[in-house]
Write an enzyme that holds these catalytic residues in place. Structure first.
Site, PDB file in Angstrom:
ATOM      1  N   SER A  35       0.843  -1.198   0.000  1.00 46.94           N
ATOM      2  CA  SER A  35       0.000   0.000   0.000  1.00 46.94           C
ATOM      3  C   SER A  35       0.876   1.245   0.000  1.00 46.94           C
ATOM      4  O   SER A  35       2.101   1.166   0.151  1.00 46.94           O
ATOM      5  CB  SER A  35      -0.933   0.019   1.224  1.00 46.94           C
ATOM      6  OG  SER A  35      -0.174   0.067   2.420  1.00 46.94           O
ATOM      7  N   GLY A  57       4.955   2.313  -0.914  1.00 51.34           N
ATOM      8  CA  GLY A  57       5.537   1.044  -1.357  1.00 51.34           C
ATOM      9  C   GLY A  57       4.873   0.512  -2.604  1.00 51.34           C
ATOM     10  O   GLY A  57       5.542   0.077  -3.547  1.00 51.34           O
ATOM     11  N   TYR A  80       7.463   9.105  16.028  1.00 49.56           N
ATOM     12  CA  TYR A  80       7.579   9.036  14.567  1.00 49.56           C
ATOM     13  C   TYR A  80       8.666   9.977  14.071  1.00 49.56           C
ATOM     14  O   TYR A  80       9.534   9.581  13.277  1.00 49.56           O
ATOM     15  CB  TYR A  80       6.241   9.380  13.919  1.00 49.56           C
ATOM     16  CG  TYR A  80       6.251   9.299  12.404  1.00 49.56           C
ATOM     17  CD1 TYR A  80       6.146   8.071  11.754  1.00 49.56           C
ATOM     18  CD2 TYR A  80       6.393  10.443  11.620  1.00 49.56           C
ATOM     19  CE1 TYR A  80       6.159   7.980  10.376  1.00 49.56           C
ATOM     20  CE2 TYR A  80       6.408  10.366  10.237  1.00 49.56           C
ATOM     21  CZ  TYR A  80       6.291   9.140   9.619  1.00 49.56           C
ATOM     22  OH  TYR A  80       6.328   9.065   8.248  1.00 49.56           O
TER      23      TYR A  80
END
Length: 301
Positions: free
Chosen positions: A12, A15, A193
């Protein structure tokens, strides 16, 4: 011989868009889709072969948030291939992102509004958790799982006569201020993150210092600000519909707004080599600790 390209998180987002773009450029490649969900990977494989029947597409199951899964995947890859030409280290997570509404409204009426939207600096926090391996989930998924993948695949990657390339998916949200060598897993912070993406940038520098002479080269790319499953989790769908015209308008002022994964694959950072090397050494130390723990567990069983 076909060049072999390994892509993590290939089912998804960036990628998947990358798989399509690579085959548009060269359908003689062998793409190996390294995915956690095999059924999704099979659907992607079928779609890719339908549009590029001359290509070769295979699948290896791997969950980079699980070290046993990484070790199993690398064992399979070493049995299948003699070398890897390109490895796209793309899989990543941003769990439970929370938007700082106060920071958002302050930014809307400041001179930094474009910078704020293009980097999300100061806007996003995440709730991290420990994995069964005893590591912070974001750190293990985005950084350490990929690091172990590289370490285990060294024999397939290091060929001085024919160099291999690592390509990391970084982020404009990668900020030095959110990373600390004293807390590389960001267990004490609220922006794992951002920390993990800056760690990726550092690791790429260190890998070049340690592996270039062996024929392995590393680089990071920033796909820009896109709308994917990660970003759609930040706001409800109707809010995205309301602000989308504003985001499209901002594209005229900042080319970082790529918006789609397809655009992001076309988009091609304040890094200190000494810090990068120190971080690399910390990862090597953590790797040794993990291997000792695994060995002790195996001996007990």
């Amino acid at each position: 011989m076909r060049k072999v390209v390994l892509i993590t998180g290939a089912s998804s987002g960036v990628g998947l868009a990358l798989c399509r773009r690579l085959l548009e450029e060269d359908d003689a490649l062998h793409l190996c889709l390294a995915c956690r969900n095999v059924s999704k990977a099979e659907a992607v494989r079928t779609s890719l072969l339908a549009s590029h029947p001359a290509a070769e597409v295979s699948i290896v199951q791997v969950d980079v948030s699980s070290l046993p899964s990484v070790f199993q995947a690398t064992k399979e890859l070493k049995q299948r291939f003699q070398r890897l030409d390109y490895v796209y280290l793309n899989a990543g997570i941003m769990p439970n992102p929370q938007l700082n509404i106060k920071a958002l409204f302050r930014g809307l009426f400041s001179r930094n509004v474009i910078h704020m939207f293009s980097t999300a600096e100061g806007l996003l926090t995440q709730n991290d958790k420990l994995t069964p391996d005893g590591l912070q989930e974001v750190f293990e998924t985005n950084v350490f799982g990929h690091f172990i993948l590289i370490q285990e695949l060294e024999s397939l990657l290091c060929h001085s006569e024919s160099p291999s390339q690592l390509i990391w998916t970084s982020s404009r949200n990668a900020k030095k201020s959110n990373f600390s060598l004293e807390d590389v897993q960001h267990s004490k912070g609220q922006e794992p993150y951002s920390s993990s993406k800056y760690a990726i940038d550092l690791l790429s520098v260190a890998l070049n210092r340690n592996f270039n002479q062996q024929g392995l080269y590393s680089s990071v790319v920033c796909p820009g600000t896109m709308l994917t499953s990660l970003t759609y989790g930040i706001l409800p769908p109707f809010v995205w519909m309301l602000i989308m015209p504003i985001i499209w308008l901002l594209r005229f002022f900042a080319n970082a707004f790529t918006l789609t994964p397809q655009n992001g694959t076309e988009a091609l950072m304040d890094l200190d080599e000494d810090t990068a090397e120190k971080f690399y050494q910390k990862l090597l130390k953590l790797e040794k600790q993990i291997r000792v723990t695994i060995q002790e567990t195996n001996n007990q069983n």
